[in-house]
Design a protein around this motif. Structure first.
Motif, PDB file in Angstrom:
ATOM      1  N   LEU A   1       0.820  -1.211   0.000  1.00 17.59           N
ATOM      2  CA  LEU A   1       0.000   0.000   0.000  1.00 17.59           C
ATOM      3  C   LEU A   1       0.854   1.261   0.000  1.00 17.59           C
ATOM      4  O   LEU A   1       0.524   2.248  -0.664  1.00 17.59           O
ATOM      5  N   LYS A   2       1.976   1.233   0.737  1.00 16.27           N
ATOM      6  CA  LYS A   2       2.851   2.406   0.814  1.00 16.27           C
ATOM      7  C   LYS A   2       3.564   2.663  -0.507  1.00 16.27           C
ATOM      8  O   LYS A   2       3.907   3.804  -0.826  1.00 16.27           O
ATOM      9  N   ALA A   3       3.763   1.587  -1.283  1.00 10.31           N
ATOM     10  CA  ALA A   3       4.512   1.714  -2.535  1.00 10.31           C
ATOM     11  C   ALA A   3       3.623   1.870  -3.766  1.00 10.31           C
ATOM     12  O   ALA A   3       4.094   2.271  -4.825  1.00 10.31           O
ATOM     13  N   CYS A   4       2.328   1.555  -3.640  1.00 10.23           N
ATOM     14  CA  CYS A   4       1.437   1.555  -4.801  1.00 10.23           C
ATOM     15  C   CYS A   4       0.385   2.654  -4.657  1.00 10.23           C
ATOM     16  O   CYS A   4      -0.499   2.572  -3.804  1.00 10.23           O
ATOM     17  N   GLY A   5       0.482   3.656  -5.501  1.00 15.26           N
ATOM     18  CA  GLY A   5      -0.444   4.779  -5.437  1.00 15.26           C
ATOM     19  C   GLY A   5      -1.889   4.383  -5.708  1.00 15.26           C
ATOM     20  O   GLY A   5      -2.811   4.895  -5.079  1.00 15.26           O
ATOM     21  N   GLN A   6      -2.092   3.449  -6.669  1.00 10.98           N
ATOM     22  CA  GLN A   6      -3.449   3.044  -7.012  1.00 10.98           C
ATOM     23  C   GLN A   6      -4.125   2.327  -5.845  1.00 10.98           C
ATOM     24  O   GLN A   6      -5.264   2.622  -5.495  1.00 10.98           O
ATOM     25  N   CYS A   7      -3.415   1.390  -5.217  1.00  9.77           N
ATOM     26  CA  CYS A   7      -3.991   0.652  -4.078  1.00  9.77           C
ATOM     27  C   CYS A   7      -4.174   1.572  -2.871  1.00  9.77           C
ATOM     28  O   CYS A   7      -5.139   1.434  -2.119  1.00  9.77           O
ATOM     29  N   GLU A   8      -3.238   2.513  -2.689  1.00  9.50           N
ATOM     30  CA  GLU A   8      -3.357   3.457  -1.578  1.00  9.50           C
ATOM     31  C   GLU A   8      -4.607   4.326  -1.751  1.00  9.50           C
ATOM     32  O   GLU A   8      -5.340   4.592  -0.788  1.00  9.50           O
ATOM     33  N   LEU A   9      -4.889   4.744  -2.993  1.00 12.32           N
ATOM     34  CA  LEU A   9      -6.090   5.529  -3.268  1.00 12.32           C
ATOM     35  C   LEU A   9      -7.349   4.700  -2.996  1.00 12.32           C
ATOM     36  O   LEU A   9      -8.307   5.197  -2.382  1.00 12.32           O
ATOM     37  N   GLU A  10      -7.353   3.430  -3.440  1.00  5.58           N
ATOM     38  CA  GLU A  10      -8.496   2.546  -3.181  1.00  5.58           C
ATOM     39  C   GLU A  10      -8.704   2.340  -1.686  1.00  5.58           C
ATOM     40  O   GLU A  10      -9.832   2.322  -1.199  1.00  5.58           O
ATOM     41  N   MET A  11      -7.595   2.203  -0.953  1.00  2.22           N
ATOM     42  CA  MET A  11      -7.688   2.023   0.497  1.00  2.22           C
ATOM     43  C   MET A  11      -8.274   3.271   1.153  1.00  2.22           C
ATOM     44  O   MET A  11      -9.147   3.183   2.030  1.00  2.22           O
ATOM     45  N   SER A  12      -7.850   4.450   0.719  1.00  2.00           N
ATOM     46  CA  SER A  12      -8.373   5.699   1.271  1.00  2.00           C
ATOM     47  C   SER A  12      -9.868   5.817   1.025  1.00  2.00           C
ATOM     48  O   SER A  12     -10.640   6.163   1.937  1.00  2.00           O
ATOM     49  N   ARG A  13     -10.321   5.495  -0.194  1.00  2.90           N
ATOM     50  CA  ARG A  13     -11.749   5.561  -0.511  1.00  2.90           C
ATOM     51  C   ARG A  13     -12.548   4.544   0.308  1.00  2.90           C
ATOM     52  O   ARG A  13     -13.644   4.838   0.786  1.00  2.90           O
ATOM     53  N   THR A  14     -11.980   3.344   0.458  1.00  5.07           N
ATOM     54  CA  THR A  14     -12.680   2.291   1.211  1.00  5.07           C
ATOM     55  C   THR A  14     -12.789   2.660   2.682  1.00  5.07           C
ATOM     56  O   THR A  14     -13.829   2.451   3.316  1.00  5.07           O
ATOM     57  N   ARG A  15     -11.716   3.232   3.246  1.00  2.00           N
ATOM     58  CA  ARG A  15     -11.768   3.659   4.656  1.00  2.00           C
ATOM     59  C   ARG A  15     -12.821   4.739   4.863  1.00  2.00           C
ATOM     60  O   ARG A  15     -13.529   4.746   5.872  1.00  2.00           O
ATOM     61  N   GLN A  16     -12.922   5.669   3.909  1.00  2.00           N
ATOM     62  CA  GLN A  16     -13.947   6.707   4.008  1.00  2.00           C
ATOM     63  C   GLN A  16     -15.343   6.092   4.015  1.00  2.00           C
ATOM     64  O   GLN A  16     -16.216   6.499   4.788  1.00  2.00           O
ATOM     65  N   LEU A  17     -15.543   5.109   3.139  1.00  2.00           N
ATOM     66  CA  LEU A  17     -16.847   4.447   3.061  1.00  2.00           C
ATOM     67  C   LEU A  17     -17.163   3.695   4.350  1.00  2.00           C
ATOM     68  O   LEU A  17     -18.270   3.784   4.889  1.00  2.00           O
ATOM     69  N   VAL A  18     -16.178   2.958   4.880  1.00  2.00           N
ATOM     70  CA  VAL A  18     -16.379   2.206   6.124  1.00  2.00           C
ATOM     71  C   VAL A  18     -16.665   3.158   7.280  1.00  2.00           C
ATOM     72  O   VAL A  18     -17.572   2.917   8.091  1.00  2.00           O
ATOM     73  N   ASP A  19     -15.910   4.267   7.369  1.00  2.00           N
ATOM     74  CA  ASP A  19     -16.146   5.255   8.433  1.00  2.00           C
ATOM     75  C   ASP A  19     -17.539   5.850   8.325  1.00  2.00           C
ATOM     76  O   ASP A  19     -18.219   6.065   9.341  1.00  2.00           O
ATOM     77  N   LEU A  20     -17.970   6.139   7.086  1.00  2.00           N
ATOM     78  CA  LEU A  20     -19.316   6.684   6.876  1.00  2.00           C
ATOM     79  C   LEU A  20     -20.379   5.691   7.339  1.00  2.00           C
ATOM     80  O   LEU A  20     -21.347   6.064   8.011  1.00  2.00           O
ATOM     81  N   MET A  21     -20.194   4.413   7.010  1.00  2.00           N
ATOM     82  CA  MET A  21     -21.163   3.397   7.415  1.00  2.00           C
ATOM     83  C   MET A  21     -21.211   3.251   8.933  1.00  2.00           C
ATOM     84  O   MET A  21     -22.283   3.059   9.512  1.00  2.00           O
TER      85      MET A  21
END
Length: 199
Positions: free
Chosen positions: A30-50
């Motif tokens: 995740l620290k080395a891959c920008g695409q996966c890091e972006l997906e992780m950020s979006r997923t965390r936002q969704l989980v926090d919202l839920m």
């Protein structure tokens, strides 16, 4: 990671985001891959919202329609006896304690309450188990055609009985950890959850 892909799968990212998975190799990726890091950020936002969503639940009739749309007819079920001693056994469809976030169900997976959704004859049964100090409150609602009835909760020490109100809702007094038999009885149905684990 996905087969044939240098990126993490959606399932792995979701498990990492909700805390169900801790993997050093995936964390380094995740620290080395920008695409996966972006997906992780979006997923965390969704989980926090839920987790923090306090919007009013959908109406009972809407939940019933949604749950019925997920029911699958299984031919082997038709061969089973429809009753157990004249009583229908509720069929567990969802347990928020054993599954990840149930996307599409606003009230499933809240931090303080366990939710169980059962299919019953001509409807569904929504049960919530919520901590109350060192004990637990069992409440719920019958979704479908109902005009009242009675809920019974039993084990070797406990024998509780409470009325279901006109909207199909009920709430039992707090109980200790344990495995209980929950039964709902009315003019239109007699349903049993034989092994309800509480705590």
């Amino acid at each position: 990671m996905k087969m044939g892909s240098p990126h993490l799968s959606f399932e792995n990212i979701t498990d990492l985001a909700i805390g169900d998975l801790a993997d050093d190799e995936m964390t380094k990726h995740l620290k080395a891959c920008g695409q996966c890091e972006l997906e992780m950020s979006r997923t965390r936002q969704l989980v926090d919202l839920m987790r923090t969503d306090r919007t009013e639940d959908a109406p009972a009739f809407a939940l019933t329609a949604i749950l019925r749309s997920f029911d699958e007819y299984r031919p082997e079920m038709a061969a089973e006896p429809p009753t157990i001693g004249g009583r229908l056994r509720a069929i567990l469809r969802l347990d928020s304690a054993k599954l990840g976030p149930a996307y599409g169900f606003r009230s499933v997976g809240t931090a303080n309450s366990r939710q169980l959704l059962f299919s019953i004859d001509n409807g569904s049964l929504d049960i919530r188990i919520t901590p109350a100090g060192s004990q637990w409150v069992i409440s719920g609602q019958v979704l479908g055609q109902i005009t009242g009835g009675t809920v019974f909760l039993e084990d070797e020490k406990v024998n509780l009985e409470i009325q279901i109100d006109s909207s199909g809702q009920f709430s039992l007094p707090p109980v200790e950890n344990g495995t209980y038999r929950l039964r709902l009885n009315s003019e239109s149905f007699d349903v049993e959850v034989p092994d309800l684990e509480v705590g």
